[in-house]
Write an enzyme that holds these catalytic residues in place. Structure first.
Site, PDB file in Angstrom:
ATOM      1  N   SER A 108      -8.715 -29.337   7.604  1.00 30.57           N
ATOM      2  CA  SER A 108      -7.453 -29.535   8.316  1.00 30.57           C
ATOM      3  C   SER A 108      -7.304 -30.989   8.755  1.00 30.57           C
ATOM      4  O   SER A 108      -7.359 -31.883   7.915  1.00 30.57           O
ATOM      5  CB  SER A 108      -7.356 -28.553   9.499  1.00 30.57           C
ATOM      6  OG  SER A 108      -6.035 -28.476   9.990  1.00 30.57           O
ATOM      7  N   ASP A 134      -0.170 -23.331   1.954  1.00 25.65           N
ATOM      8  CA  ASP A 134      -1.018 -23.570   3.121  1.00 25.65           C
ATOM      9  C   ASP A 134      -0.364 -22.964   4.367  1.00 25.65           C
ATOM     10  O   ASP A 134       0.742 -23.345   4.753  1.00 25.65           O
ATOM     11  CB  ASP A 134      -1.212 -25.074   3.306  1.00 25.65           C
ATOM     12  CG  ASP A 134      -2.226 -25.403   4.382  1.00 25.65           C
ATOM     13  OD1 ASP A 134      -1.923 -25.159   5.569  1.00 25.65           O
ATOM     14  OD2 ASP A 134      -3.316 -25.893   4.048  1.00 25.65           O
ATOM     15  N   HIS A 173      -5.761 -21.324   5.000  1.00 27.14           N
ATOM     16  CA  HIS A 173      -5.975 -22.654   5.560  1.00 27.14           C
ATOM     17  C   HIS A 173      -7.453 -22.781   5.939  1.00 27.14           C
ATOM     18  O   HIS A 173      -7.947 -22.022   6.766  1.00 27.14           O
ATOM     19  CB  HIS A 173      -5.098 -22.870   6.802  1.00 27.14           C
ATOM     20  CG  HIS A 173      -5.158 -24.252   7.377  1.00 27.14           C
ATOM     21  ND1 HIS A 173      -4.613 -25.347   6.733  1.00 27.14           N
ATOM     22  CD2 HIS A 173      -5.702 -24.722   8.519  1.00 27.14           C
ATOM     23  CE1 HIS A 173      -4.805 -26.430   7.474  1.00 27.14           C
ATOM     24  NE2 HIS A 173      -5.471 -26.081   8.555  1.00 27.14           N
TER      25      HIS A 173
END
Length: 405
Positions: free
Chosen positions: A184, A280, A348
């Site tokens: 991330s 995502d 994610h």
């Protein structure tokens, strides 16, 4: 964006990020997580001004390498979005995303961090570090002055340097192999700092980078606004990040645009592997349809569970996926040594948990798990550059479903 809208957007982004982190933390599989690793505070960094938003020392979880892996290093930066102004950063300052005082003291290492060979065949005996995220800038900020009213420290770039220096002194200066990685916002940090990491470790060391769910694209919201572009521009200004972004990008465009990997990766010299879901889930919730960018609530339920999306809503997600695929193609075209695993999942961050890293039933492309694809690429056994077909064609996906309460 007026001040009230900016405040609401900041709060929404922060709350959404915290919920995502809680879900990621809860995903480890009981009995398969590997060893429990205690938190280490890097106290010596304080004297260098390399501190979290609240001025506390940075911290990490470190599992030492053993046997043939003692001279191999995986330095992984965790994620947690960003803060673009003092109001937003204050929301984080007294949480684990802004202070080491509030961080989890112990962490189960699974996925790419596991010390079990059957669950992590290529990296189980490496030195494995999970750096906790507490600066809100993907480790790019460096502001000398501290506002006494907020006590906010914007020092992400100093944290990055202090962490790398610390592990060089612990043996990484003798590394045979080294990977800079992250998930991330940490995955974005990996992209932004990839070439710098290459410069900091010895020239003899084999170095590559691995960004998991860090490929954030410059896309408009459902309502047609440039929310994420404006957000990054404000972030760069607040944290004074421009001087710490790749000059190969900042020499060509505004610094805020250099938070988008599509503009940075063409200038990278160090090989990098991109792992990302084409749909995502964080990007759909926070770039395509943040609360402020979807006032008509076009995707309000759909973004929480892709299986509940109507045909019209799925068309919007497919359009986003097409934008993503178009922008991620620079990974392959800019450097033949790069690799990528772009699945068609609503997900994610996939490298840090056994369920999506390697376990039977984990996501596969071309009959290949993420663990095998990345390991083959890193050790140059076989190149891997694959982009999945559109949802819902891949039955191996682990699609996220967010709580509606």
């Amino acid at each position: 964006m007026n001040m009230e809208n900016a405040r609401l957007a900041a709060q929404w982004l922060f709350i959404g990020t915290v919920m995502t982190l809680l879900l990621l933390g809860a995903e480890a599989i009981p009995g398969k997580a590997g060893k429990i690793v205690k938190l280490t505070y890097l106290e010596e960094a304080v004297a260098k001004g390399a501190v979290c938003l609240d001025g506390s020392p940075p911290a990490y979880h470190f599992s030492e390498g053993f046997d043939a892996g003692v001279n191999n290093w995986l330095v992984f930066f965790e994620g947690g979005a960003w803060c673009n102004n003092a109001t937003n950063c204050l929301l984080r300052r007294d949480t684990a995303l802004g202070s080491s005082k509030h961080m989890v003291k112990e962490k189960a290492f699974s996925g790419i961090f596991s010390n079990m060979q059957e669950l992590n065949p290529d990296f189980y005996n490496w030195n494995r570090i999970r750096v906790k995220y507490c600066d809100g800038s993907s480790y790019t900020g460096d502001v000398e002055a501290v506002d006494p009213k907020t006590n906010l420290h914007y020092r992400g770039a100093r944290i990055f340097q202090a962490i790398i220096d610390n592990f060089l002194s612990k043996g990484m200066k003798n590394a045979e192999n080294a990977i800079l990685a992250g998930c991330s916002a940490g995955g974005l940090a990996t992209i932004l700092h990839c070439d710098r990491f290459r410069q900091l470790v010895p020239a003899k060391t084999k170095v590559k980078c691995f960004a998991d769910a860090g490929y954030f694209i410059n896309a408009k919201t459902v309502s047609g606004t440039s929310y994420i572009e404006e957000f990054y521009s404000q972030l760069v200004e607040t944290h004074e990040s421009a001087k710490n972004l790749p000059s190969s990008c900042t020499s060509k465009m505004k610094p805020g645009l250099c938070f988008f990997p599509e503009n940075v990766i063409p200038g990278l010299k160090t090989p990098i592997f991109i792992l990302n879901a084409a749909y995502d889930s964080w990007q759909v919730k926070n770039i395509l349809a943040p609360g402020i960018g979807d006032p008509e609530k076009v995707l309000s339920e759909c973004k929480l569970n892709i299986e509940k999306c109507s045909p019209d809503q799925l068309k919007i997600l497919h359009d986003y996926r097409n934008q993503f695929v178009d922008k991620v193609n620079v990974v392959s075209s800019s450097n033949s040594a790069n690799g990528m695993f772009i699945d068609g999942c609503y997900s994610h961050c996939q490298a840090g948990t056994t369920a999506t890293w390697i376990e039977k039933g984990s996501p596969v492309l071309k009959d290949t798990s993420i663990a095998k694809a990345f390991g083959d690429w890193y050790f140059e056994r076989k190149p891997f550059k694959e982009i999945d077909c559109a949802y819902p064609c891949n039955p191996t996906c682990h699609n996220r479903a967010f709580d509606t309460s």
